[in-house]
Design a protein around this motif. Sequence first.
Motif, PDB file in Angstrom:
ATOM      1  N   ALA A  80      44.582  31.788  48.630  1.00 35.64           N
ATOM      2  CA  ALA A  80      45.097  32.158  47.312  1.00 35.64           C
ATOM      3  C   ALA A  80      46.276  31.290  46.898  1.00 35.64           C
ATOM      4  O   ALA A  80      46.503  31.076  45.703  1.00 35.64           O
ATOM      5  CB  ALA A  80      45.505  33.631  47.297  1.00 35.64           C
ATOM      6  N   ASP A  81      47.021  30.777  47.862  1.00 34.25           N
ATOM      7  CA  ASP A  81      48.188  29.941  47.550  1.00 34.25           C
ATOM      8  C   ASP A  81      48.231  28.773  48.528  1.00 34.25           C
ATOM      9  O   ASP A  81      49.028  28.757  49.465  1.00 34.25           O
ATOM     10  CB  ASP A  81      49.469  30.777  47.641  1.00 34.25           C
ATOM     11  N   PRO A  82      47.365  27.769  48.322  1.00 38.27           N
ATOM     12  CA  PRO A  82      47.250  26.677  49.307  1.00 38.27           C
ATOM     13  C   PRO A  82      48.508  25.843  49.469  1.00 38.27           C
ATOM     14  O   PRO A  82      48.638  25.124  50.460  1.00 38.27           O
ATOM     15  CB  PRO A  82      46.098  25.823  48.749  1.00 38.27           C
ATOM     16  N   GLU A  83      49.414  25.893  48.507  1.00 35.05           N
ATOM     17  CA  GLU A  83      50.649  25.127  48.608  1.00 35.05           C
ATOM     18  C   GLU A  83      51.853  26.030  48.851  1.00 35.05           C
ATOM     19  O   GLU A  83      52.991  25.585  48.751  1.00 35.05           O
ATOM     20  CB  GLU A  83      50.876  24.318  47.317  1.00 35.05           C
ATOM     21  N   GLY A  84      51.600  27.289  49.165  1.00 29.17           N
ATOM     22  CA  GLY A  84      52.681  28.248  49.307  1.00 29.17           C
ATOM     23  C   GLY A  84      53.389  28.165  50.646  1.00 29.17           C
ATOM     24  O   GLY A  84      53.085  27.339  51.519  1.00 29.17           O
ATOM     25  N   ARG A  85      54.331  29.063  50.805  1.00 27.81           N
ATOM     26  CA  ARG A  85      55.179  29.077  52.001  1.00 27.81           C
ATOM     27  C   ARG A  85      54.380  29.334  53.269  1.00 27.81           C
ATOM     28  O   ARG A  85      54.676  28.765  54.319  1.00 27.81           O
ATOM     29  CB  ARG A  85      56.248  30.156  51.824  1.00 27.81           C
ATOM     30  N   TYR A  86      53.368  30.187  53.172  1.00 26.87           N
ATOM     31  CA  TYR A  86      52.623  30.581  54.368  1.00 26.87           C
ATOM     32  C   TYR A  86      51.314  29.808  54.532  1.00 26.87           C
ATOM     33  O   TYR A  86      50.524  30.123  55.413  1.00 26.87           O
ATOM     34  CB  TYR A  86      52.317  32.081  54.320  1.00 26.87           C
ATOM     35  N   ALA A  87      51.083  28.808  53.674  1.00 25.84           N
ATOM     36  CA  ALA A  87      49.820  28.064  53.727  1.00 25.84           C
ATOM     37  C   ALA A  87      49.924  26.900  54.705  1.00 25.84           C
ATOM     38  O   ALA A  87      49.762  25.735  54.344  1.00 25.84           O
ATOM     39  CB  ALA A  87      49.445  27.571  52.331  1.00 25.84           C
ATOM     40  N   ASN A  88      50.206  27.223  55.943  1.00 26.82           N
ATOM     41  CA  ASN A  88      50.296  26.219  57.002  1.00 26.82           C
ATOM     42  C   ASN A  88      49.394  26.658  58.149  1.00 26.82           C
ATOM     43  O   ASN A  88      49.599  27.734  58.723  1.00 26.82           O
ATOM     44  CB  ASN A  88      51.744  26.085  57.481  1.00 26.82           C
TER      45      ASN A  88
END
Length: 507
Positions: A80-88
């Motif tokens: 849902a958020d590929p560039e977000g804080r948890y997208a690692n």
Amino acid sequence: MLDGARRRLRRLRRRARALERRRSRDARHWLAETSNLTHVSVLLFVPLLIGFVTLLSNELQVLSFLLFPPLASGTYTLFADPEGRYANPWTFVGGMSLGAFCGWVAIELTALLTGPSASAGVATPGGLWEVHAWAAALAIFLAGALTWVLDLELPSAFSTALLVLLTDPGRFVSVAGITVSTSVVYVATVALSASVVAGVFAVWRHEFYERRARYLYSTTQADDHVLVPMRGETGDATAMFGARVAAAHDAGKVVLLDVVDDDAIAAAERRLLEEGETAAVEDADSVAETAEDVRERAERSAADEAAAELERCAARIETRVGVPCEVVVAVESDITVTSLLDAARDTNCDLVVTPLERDPDGTPTRFLRDLFRSDIDAIAFDSKTERTDWKRVMVPVRAAGQLAHAMVDYGQRLAGKVGTVSVCTCIGDERSRRTAESMLANLTETSDARCETRVSRASLDEFIERNESHYDLVVFGAHDYGSRFAVSQAFEWADETETDAAVVHTR
């Protein structure tokens, strides 16, 4: 009768193909918005991945269903958020595994502190499983502390830390000939399942999401063959602008199109008649030409003159920009959009760059309005300076989409690696700022140029008026080429700027 039926059938086929192309184009434009793309990815990948892990669980008989709630929520967070804080991917695997490990440690410490006969949870007479309060508190504390220290903070880590407490540490299973506790099996399966999800996510993000401009935004891979109709006084400047756009791609080329109209033919005809009269006086034995012969020679002469002028312009472009140029001369009373599209197909061009022309009342000409309603990408360039290079480009946008990405792409081509593209938007109140910043980030993250984003509380007119002097070019978009109002508004903004301006249309 049969001929009439065949004609009707051909018309139906053409309409069906046109409808299919329009629906395909609308679907591509809809997917061009990053939020829509991520939602589609969530609907596609989350169910498939959870279904795959469930199938694996049924086959191996060692995966607990307690694994799926944190795995599903974590998978949603990734896509849902590929560039977000948890997208690692590393944080995803490490956080979930560390959370489960902390829960298992809490089980063992609780059993150690409360006695060998106690554990983190016990079964009640009613068949329910009660978790030791100290074990739950300790699991959350350890998960929070260790994920913070190791920079593996992840919301799903707290879920796995608690759910492992629902496993029975006194129950053992055999895995590959080794007898281990179900709590240990849970920790291992969390790590394994998270690794599968993270691997799929990493491939999807690298191969598709980060390269989505290649698949979804047609201008990034196309629009490298540029057709420039040499119209009006700014034809040379427009040709240079089109060459800069085409030069950004290795396969780029420019086709210069000029039309020999009746006025040019008449001028050539008068010149030939004067030359013929002079020759007749000098040579009494010469045979007078017919009117048709003179007309034919006049057309050839006017076409040769136009071609020579185009060749000189093409030579300047090839020298300064380094992009191949071709010239095309047509003998017509005036160039129409239909003939322009025919020339584009004949020369394999997928972008038209034309001078921005207006009627006496200031509105765009009929030619431009028809061009912006056609099925080809187009740019109307308004040259107000003698600039031939544009390194500072402003791109004001309203919303994300195919048109906005095309505007940023053209700005990137013109600015190159040393220039700057400023992507801007205007908002009405501060509550819209985060949404606007996220939208601009989605637009610029696919660009290779040096981009900056700006969000202003001023109106677009005020913002452009205050800042246009700092830029070489302002790129506007005709947001709805089916609406004359929207197209006219974009041209009106271009008319009000004092720097060079371009109005973009995408099919």
